[in-house]
Design a protein around this motif. Structure first.
Motif, PDB file in Angstrom:
ATOM      1  N   TYR A  17       8.741   2.910 -19.966  1.00 38.10           N
ATOM      2  CA  TYR A  17       8.650   4.214 -19.318  1.00 38.10           C
ATOM      3  C   TYR A  17       9.955   4.682 -18.680  1.00 38.10           C
ATOM      4  N   GLY A  18      10.911   3.793 -18.483  1.00 38.82           N
ATOM      5  CA  GLY A  18      12.189   4.176 -17.908  1.00 38.82           C
ATOM      6  C   GLY A  18      12.167   4.412 -16.405  1.00 38.82           C
ATOM      7  N   THR A  19      11.113   4.007 -15.744  1.00 35.30           N
ATOM      8  CA  THR A  19      11.001   4.167 -14.298  1.00 35.30           C
ATOM      9  C   THR A  19      10.140   3.038 -13.729  1.00 35.30           C
ATOM     10  N   LEU A  20      10.271   2.811 -12.424  1.00 38.18           N
ATOM     11  CA  LEU A  20       9.431   1.835 -11.727  1.00 38.18           C
ATOM     12  C   LEU A  20       8.526   2.520 -10.705  1.00 38.18           C
ATOM     13  N   ASP A  21       8.539   3.852 -10.690  1.00 38.79           N
ATOM     14  CA  ASP A  21       7.706   4.608  -9.761  1.00 38.79           C
ATOM     15  C   ASP A  21       6.295   4.730 -10.327  1.00 38.79           C
ATOM     16  N   GLU A  22       5.326   4.262  -9.568  1.00 39.31           N
ATOM     17  CA  GLU A  22       3.945   4.236 -10.034  1.00 39.31           C
ATOM     18  C   GLU A  22       3.402   5.641 -10.300  1.00 39.31           C
ATOM     19  N   ASP A  23       3.768   6.602  -9.474  1.00 38.00           N
ATOM     20  CA  ASP A  23       3.273   7.973  -9.645  1.00 38.00           C
ATOM     21  C   ASP A  23       3.796   8.594 -10.939  1.00 38.00           C
ATOM     22  N   ARG A  64       1.636   9.833 -14.272  1.00 33.79           N
ATOM     23  CA  ARG A  64       1.748  11.163 -14.882  1.00 33.79           C
ATOM     24  C   ARG A  64       2.090  11.068 -16.364  1.00 33.79           C
ATOM     25  N   VAL A  65       2.977  10.150 -16.700  1.00 34.43           N
ATOM     26  CA  VAL A  65       3.348   9.977 -18.119  1.00 34.43           C
ATOM     27  C   VAL A  65       2.144   9.491 -18.908  1.00 34.43           C
ATOM     28  N   ARG A  66       1.387   8.561 -18.338  1.00 41.15           N
ATOM     29  CA  ARG A  66       0.202   8.040 -19.040  1.00 41.15           C
ATOM     30  C   ARG A  66      -0.872   9.120 -19.191  1.00 41.15           C
ATOM     31  N   ALA A  67      -0.976  10.014 -18.208  1.00 42.83           N
ATOM     32  CA  ALA A  67      -1.972  11.076 -18.278  1.00 42.83           C
ATOM     33  C   ALA A  67      -1.605  12.102 -19.346  1.00 42.83           C
ATOM     34  N   ASP A  68      -0.303  12.292 -19.593  1.00 44.35           N
ATOM     35  CA  ASP A  68       0.137  13.256 -20.587  1.00 44.35           C
ATOM     36  C   ASP A  68      -0.019  12.723 -22.013  1.00 44.35           C
ATOM     37  N   ALA A  73       8.152  -9.984 -14.963  1.00 38.80           N
ATOM     38  CA  ALA A  73       8.246  -9.806 -16.411  1.00 38.80           C
ATOM     39  C   ALA A  73       7.508  -8.534 -16.848  1.00 38.80           C
ATOM     40  N   LEU A  74       6.355  -8.280 -16.236  1.00 39.91           N
ATOM     41  CA  LEU A  74       5.629  -7.044 -16.548  1.00 39.91           C
ATOM     42  C   LEU A  74       6.399  -5.814 -16.079  1.00 39.91           C
ATOM     43  N   VAL A  75       7.058  -5.918 -14.942  1.00 40.57           N
ATOM     44  CA  VAL A  75       7.852  -4.801 -14.431  1.00 40.57           C
ATOM     45  C   VAL A  75       9.011  -4.496 -15.375  1.00 40.57           C
ATOM     46  N   VAL A  76       9.652  -5.531 -15.885  1.00 42.21           N
ATOM     47  CA  VAL A  76      10.744  -5.323 -16.852  1.00 42.21           C
ATOM     48  C   VAL A  76      10.204  -4.634 -18.097  1.00 42.21           C
ATOM     49  N   ARG A  77       9.052  -5.056 -18.556  1.00 44.08           N
ATOM     50  CA  ARG A  77       8.441  -4.443 -19.752  1.00 44.08           C
ATOM     51  C   ARG A  77       8.041  -2.987 -19.472  1.00 44.08           C
ATOM     52  N   ILE A  78       7.485  -2.725 -18.312  1.00 45.19           N
ATOM     53  CA  ILE A  78       7.105  -1.352 -17.937  1.00 45.19           C
ATOM     54  C   ILE A  78       8.339  -0.462 -17.851  1.00 45.19           C
ATOM     55  N   TYR A  79       9.416  -0.986 -17.272  1.00 44.76           N
ATOM     56  CA  TYR A  79      10.642  -0.200 -17.158  1.00 44.76           C
ATOM     57  C   TYR A  79      11.230   0.115 -18.533  1.00 44.76           C
ATOM     58  N   SER A  80      11.169  -0.852 -19.449  1.00 45.30           N
ATOM     59  CA  SER A  80      11.707  -0.587 -20.793  1.00 45.30           C
ATOM     60  C   SER A  80      10.842   0.421 -21.551  1.00 45.30           C
ATOM     61  N   VAL A 123       0.818  -1.215   0.000  1.00 44.73           N
ATOM     62  CA  VAL A 123       0.000   0.000   0.000  1.00 44.73           C
ATOM     63  C   VAL A 123       0.852   1.266   0.000  1.00 44.73           C
ATOM     64  N   ALA A 124       1.922   1.299   0.771  1.00 46.23           N
ATOM     65  CA  ALA A 124       2.663   2.534   0.994  1.00 46.23           C
ATOM     66  C   ALA A 124       3.721   2.827  -0.058  1.00 46.23           C
ATOM     67  N   ASN A 125       4.226   1.827  -0.754  1.00 46.26           N
ATOM     68  CA  ASN A 125       5.301   2.052  -1.716  1.00 46.26           C
ATOM     69  C   ASN A 125       4.751   2.354  -3.097  1.00 46.26           C
ATOM     70  N   SER A 126       5.466   3.185  -3.815  1.00 41.46           N
ATOM     71  CA  SER A 126       5.087   3.448  -5.197  1.00 41.46           C
ATOM     72  C   SER A 126       6.028   2.739  -6.168  1.00 41.46           C
ATOM     73  N   ASN A 127       7.058   2.059  -5.639  1.00 38.49           N
ATOM     74  CA  ASN A 127       7.977   1.295  -6.472  1.00 38.49           C
ATOM     75  C   ASN A 127       7.358  -0.068  -6.752  1.00 38.49           C
ATOM     76  N   LEU A 128       7.303  -0.449  -8.013  1.00 34.43           N
ATOM     77  CA  LEU A 128       6.630  -1.683  -8.396  1.00 34.43           C
ATOM     78  C   LEU A 128       7.329  -2.932  -7.870  1.00 34.43           C
ATOM     79  N   VAL A 129       8.646  -2.940  -7.812  1.00 28.22           N
ATOM     80  CA  VAL A 129       9.374  -4.106  -7.312  1.00 28.22           C
ATOM     81  C   VAL A 129       9.110  -4.276  -5.813  1.00 28.22           C
ATOM     82  N   LYS A 130       9.069  -3.175  -5.077  1.00 29.61           N
ATOM     83  CA  LYS A 130       8.778  -3.261  -3.646  1.00 29.61           C
ATOM     84  C   LYS A 130       7.354  -3.752  -3.406  1.00 29.61           C
ATOM     85  N   MET A 131       6.438  -3.412  -4.297  1.00 30.89           N
ATOM     86  CA  MET A 131       5.074  -3.924  -4.190  1.00 30.89           C
ATOM     87  C   MET A 131       5.046  -5.436  -4.376  1.00 30.89           C
ATOM     88  N   ILE A 132       5.833  -5.938  -5.308  1.00 32.26           N
ATOM     89  CA  ILE A 132       5.891  -7.381  -5.544  1.00 32.26           C
ATOM     90  C   ILE A 132       6.508  -8.090  -4.344  1.00 32.26           C
TER      91      ILE A 132
END
Length: 122
Positions: free
Chosen positions: A107-113, A117-121, A98-105, A26-35
């Protein structure tokens, strides 16, 4: 309370792992820490399930003919269910990573926030 700490410490460990895992999800915005939090949460559930299935003085479920009807026997079902859940949890973790690796490639980040923001733009 003392009996809980000395004899049934697995329940205390279960509560601790569950709370840490839930907090990490709940508290982390890093995807790896969520996993990692999800894996801790799953481990807590496994520990709870096995702890509740424990029978003091229980023996194997293969019942010999000379056994009395009131002898305590341990059911193998909880262990089988937890073993299946561990395999499913490993598969879930592999797919999530595997999804995290794809997301990082992408968007270049693992921070959910940042990803939101990138998706909203776009």
């Amino acid at each position: 309370m003392i009996e809980l700490l000395t004899h049934q410490y697995t329940y205390l460990l279960f509560a601790l792992l569950l709370a840490i895992g839930l907090y990490m999800m709940v508290a982390n915005s890093n995807l790896v820490k969520m996993i990692i939090g999800l894996n801790l949460f799953q481990t807590a559930i496994f520990l709870f399930f096995i702890s509740t299935a424990y029978v003091a003085g229980g023996s194997t479920p293969v019942i010999p003919e000379e056994a009395a009807a009131y002898d305590p026997f341990v059911s193998p079902l909880p262990q089988v269910i937890v073993l299946t859940a561990i395999v499913v949890g490993i598969a879930l973790t592999a797919v999530a990573l595997a999804l995290v690796v794809r997301i990082y490639s992408e968007y270049g980040t693992l921070d959910e926030d940042v990803i939101r923001r990138v998706r909203a733009d776009e």
